[in-house]
Design an enzyme around this catalytic site. Sequence first.
Site, PDB file in Angstrom:
ATOM      1  CG  ASP A 147      39.970  33.261  46.774  1.00 22.25           C
ATOM      2  OD1 ASP A 147      39.077  33.041  45.927  1.00 22.25           O
ATOM      3  OD2 ASP A 147      41.101  33.658  46.482  1.00 22.25           O
ATOM      4  CG  HIS A 192      39.032  35.559  43.690  1.00 25.80           C
ATOM      5  ND1 HIS A 192      39.114  34.206  43.423  1.00 25.80           N
ATOM      6  CD2 HIS A 192      39.733  36.190  42.720  1.00 25.80           C
ATOM      7  CE1 HIS A 192      39.835  34.029  42.322  1.00 25.80           C
ATOM      8  NE2 HIS A 192      40.206  35.210  41.865  1.00 25.80           N
ATOM      9  CD  GLU A 200      41.786  34.595  38.330  1.00 28.87           C
ATOM     10  OE1 GLU A 200      42.522  33.944  37.575  1.00 28.87           O
ATOM     11  OE2 GLU A 200      41.435  34.176  39.454  1.00 28.87           O
TER      12      GLU A 200
END
Length: 543
Positions: free
Chosen positions: A179, A250, A317
Amino acid sequence: MPSTTDLVPAPRAVDAPARRVVPLTADTTLWAAPGTGTTERWLRAVLGPALGLPLRPGPEDARDAVRLRLDRALGPEEYRLRAVAGRGVEIVGGGAAGVFWGAQTLRQLLGPEAFRRAPVRPGARYGIPHQVIEDAPRFGWRGLLLDVARHFMPKDGVLRYLDLMAAHKLNVLHFHLTDDQGWRIEIKRHPRLTEVGSWRARTKIGHRASPLWEDKPHGGYYTQDDIREIVAYAAERHITVVPEIDVPGHSQAAIAAYPELGNTDVVDTTALTVWDTWGINPNVLAPTDTTLRFYEGVFEEVLELFPSRFVHVGGDECPKDQWRISPTAQARIRELGLGDEDGLQAWFTGHFGRWLAARGRRLIGWDEILEGGLAEGAAVSSWRGYAGGIAAARAGHDVVMCPEQQVYLDHRQDAGPDEPVPIGYVRTLEDVYRFEPVPPQLTPEEARHVLGAQANLWTEVMEDPARVDYQAFPRLAAFAEVAWSDLPAPAERDFADFERRMTAHYRRLDALGVAYRPPTGPLPWQKRPGVLGRPIDGTPPDR
């Protein structure tokens, strides 16, 4: 003596016709048919030492023995446990996994002492009530996501969580390894991923709006031998480890290690460091051939370490702002006729879907990968509610249901002011118990695409194993019953009975050393006053 009615998760059927007991003593022998070796080893390595029983090998017809066998007429994870006085205990499974899950039920029947590592009553006699238990799981994917990127969990902690999963008949560990805040897996051809990407200079304490910081480096990573050990340990417990390498969002930890992976034409990626706060990061991978070749190399090593059929590529995202202003990204959109940035991400995901398929694996990603189209054979983890899962199932894609509103275990367990770092929605033990993985909108044919369900442990606000335990338990026990047992519709579920059974299960968790949230609320040392969470205002929390 423990009762059959105290089992968690609840079995499918129990027949206990007599009040007789099958004794387990130092003289009890263990006979194992071919194909049941994982359970034979587990019984001798775990259950035997806990109770002080050697469980020596013995003949199949020994009196009051424990016998393990296979019956291919049963489903692969289905089992039948038969305890008959004078005959002993027989666990029959449709496959090796079924025998193992039967052994987990046997452990619960023996009482909380069976969950310790050494006997607390040397020389004690144990017994199993005369009965027959028939059981099988509702879903084949009964998962737990463990986020080790935000807060690193050392290897022994991961092995402990595999044991906790096995005790609750969960069978998939979704291992979130990368991440913005850290890269946790050794990749030999790209050593800077761990040399640089596995450490951040400091860490935000609480929600991203909190003014508090822990001003010391945080990080760590698993060597490839660590990964092999974790995967082998899981396999002995019939748990599949599904790795997640997050792309194209990420990814700041990877870009900090290798700046050429970022959108160098719009941002100075050489100035980026491993991210030290939470939220959605604007720095995403560049859609270039260099990036594709780099991650193909990463995945080549990942496939060597993880035999799982599925490989998770994240896909959630991913802000498109840098791509919108990047000449390189825009040129690629025109070159491939993709239309827009959503199409660019779909192309990126599709590339790895095809790459994995060519190697006999299947891509799975968060429900954002549906945007712009999804390649045949890819599966979806539906986290933004049920909508993504419904759309995927209707389009013929397999789905794992893990909606944040129901099974994100980082979310608070109560609305009270004592809840530590209160983020997200309030999701109580009862809320999780009433979670239904199959949306009623699906037809029976569409519902067959629901592989199962998964609870997610995101660790932004879980700084140590005790906090992970607090957020996971007891709600993970409720989730395990939802994923395993054939429960009625949510409104008809007997939560009072589940609470009653949990009174016995808390003693098992105590014996395992689990720092769970007590039913009466957090203990004084479990509170974290003054650390900001997200206000209870109904707005969706950040993943």
